[in-house]
Design an enzyme around this catalytic site. Structure first.
Site, PDB file in Angstrom:
ATOM      1  N   TRP A 104       0.825  -1.222   0.000  1.00  0.00           N
ATOM      2  CA  TRP A 104       0.000   0.000   0.000  1.00  0.00           C
ATOM      3  C   TRP A 104       0.843   1.249   0.000  1.00  0.00           C
ATOM      4  O   TRP A 104       0.556   2.194  -0.738  1.00  0.00           O
ATOM      5  CB  TRP A 104      -0.999  -0.023   1.162  1.00  0.00           C
ATOM      6  N   ASP A 127      -1.942   6.613   6.024  1.00  0.00           N
ATOM      7  CA  ASP A 127      -3.018   5.803   5.445  1.00  0.00           C
ATOM      8  C   ASP A 127      -3.415   4.793   6.517  1.00  0.00           C
ATOM      9  O   ASP A 127      -2.691   3.825   6.759  1.00  0.00           O
ATOM     10  CB  ASP A 127      -2.517   5.099   4.179  1.00  0.00           C
ATOM     11  N   LYS A 175     -13.042  -1.357   5.664  1.00  0.00           N
ATOM     12  CA  LYS A 175     -12.383  -2.356   6.490  1.00  0.00           C
ATOM     13  C   LYS A 175     -12.972  -2.351   7.907  1.00  0.00           C
ATOM     14  O   LYS A 175     -13.312  -3.390   8.436  1.00  0.00           O
ATOM     15  CB  LYS A 175     -10.873  -2.099   6.557  1.00  0.00           C
TER      16      LYS A 175
END
Ligand SMILES: *Cc1c(COP(=O)(O)O)cnc(C)c1O
Length: 362
Positions: A100, A174, A198
């Protein structure tokens, strides 16, 4: 999603009741985003989140769209020029700890002059480089980290202190797969963003929490609907926000409060992760290579020493009701995601299955 929340949403789907229980004759999807009913839903979600995560008053909470990947562009569009000198491209620095943060780094290169301040890639992303070794540029507008690498299972258990490194850069985090699983050290953060899907609710909503002094520096090419200053000035209603996803996230925030808040949910998450890591470390069939100090509580990748058993493992798991355990295609193996809504009993069921599988195949 917590089952209680899904049941509540089902009861309210056709006719939403306000806090006093009075029905309004419409479902949330049928409301104007500027009507008093939805405005109340949105304000409640924001206020509950602010309390839950102890977000200080000098941070704005924005409800946006586009998900984590869109933020990889929206962040440099808004923040790369923060400390840029006239006529120069802004500098953005990255710490790579998995897929990511790598993606964020690649996307930012379209809008800014990027630099890797530290990387865990040579060891295969099993560690977080120690903060004191980070090479942050003097002119960097911000340093981007991914606080929980969802695919590699690497998590920051404390956020880095850039001031302590002698840097004035803002910290961009993030926290898509970490948000609301534990407290946030806001004094170290400039901006944090995360897709809702999530830990917060259904896909379609992106949460952005940004320190006020970072607003108002967007590049001229930044789309208006993605300009944090514009979004903040309009209370997340510059364009129509993802109303139903905000409503659902609000129900999740209420549920988190009923669980005892973030401290209680963190204790639960720690217990769930410990149970699974102990089972992995105590077995001779399964292993996880991530350094103990940065193992993720949310996403636990693990591998079978005999990879030819992978299909049998997944098949048996599915018939025991244990779903979505296949690892991300880029790393293989298995991955158990232990988001907030996963109860301890779910993790215990997985551990029981893993031990039974090892007894028959080990
Ligand atoms: C899931 C995830 C994303 C991707 O978000 P999208 O909403 O699919 O764009 C970004 N970052 C992290 C850490 C994630 O886990």
């Amino acid at each position: 999603m917590p089952q209680e929340v899904l049941e509540q949403a089902a009861r309210e789907m056709l006719d939403w009741p306000d806090a006093s229980g009075k029905r309004c004759g419409m479902g949330v999807m049928e409301m104007s985003h500027r009507g008093k009913e939805f405005m109340a839903i949105c304000a409640h979600a924001e206020a509950t989140l602010r309390t839950l995560l102890a977000v200080p008053q000098h941070f704005k909470i924005l409800f946006m769209q586009g998900g984590g990947l869109a933020e990889n562009a929206i962040v440099p569009l808004n923040l790369s020029a923060l400390r840029a000198t006239a006529g120069q491209q802004g500098q953005t620095d990255f710490v790579l700890t998995g897929s990511w943060s790598q993606k964020s780094h690649q996307e930012a290169a379209k809008y800014s002059s990027t630099h890797v301040a530290a990387s865990g890639q040579t060891d295969g992303f099993v560690d977080i480089p120690v903060t004191s070794t980070w090479n942050v540029r003097a002119g960097a507008s911000y340093v981007h980290i991914c606080s929980n690498e969802t695919i590699h299972g690497v998590e920051y258990h404390t956020l880095p202190d850039l001031k302590g490194l002698g840097s004035d850069a803002a910290l961009v985090v993030d926290f898509s797969s970490q948000v609301a699983s534990r407290p946030v050290e806001w004094s170290r953060v400039g901006l944090a963003f995360g897709g809702a899907q999530k830990n917060l609710g259904p896909a379609g909503l992106t949460l952005v929490v940004v320190r006020e002094d970072l607003l108002g520096h967007a590049l001229a090419i930044c789309p208006s609907a993605f300009n944090y200053h514009t979004v903040a000035a309009n209370g997340s209603m510059y364009n129509t926000p993802p109303t139903y996803a905000i409503y659902m996230a609000g129900l999740v925030f209420d549920w988190l409060q009923r669980q005892g808040g973030i401290a209680a949910i963190e204790a639960q998450n720690t217990a769930k992760a410990q149970l699974l890591y102990r089972a992995i470390d105590g077995s001779s069939l399964y292993y996880n290579r991530v350094s103990h100090v940065c193992r993720s509580r949310m996403n636990v990748p693990f591998f079978l020493r005999n990879e030819s058993l992978n299909d049998a493992f997944l098949l048996g798991a599915a018939s025991a009701g244990l779903l979505q355990l296949k690892g991300h295609k880029s790393v293989g193996g298995m991955r158990a995601s232990l988001y907030n809504a996963m109860p301890l009993a779910g993790v215990q069921a997985l551990v029981d299955y893993m031990q039974a599988f090892e007894r028959t195949h080990g």
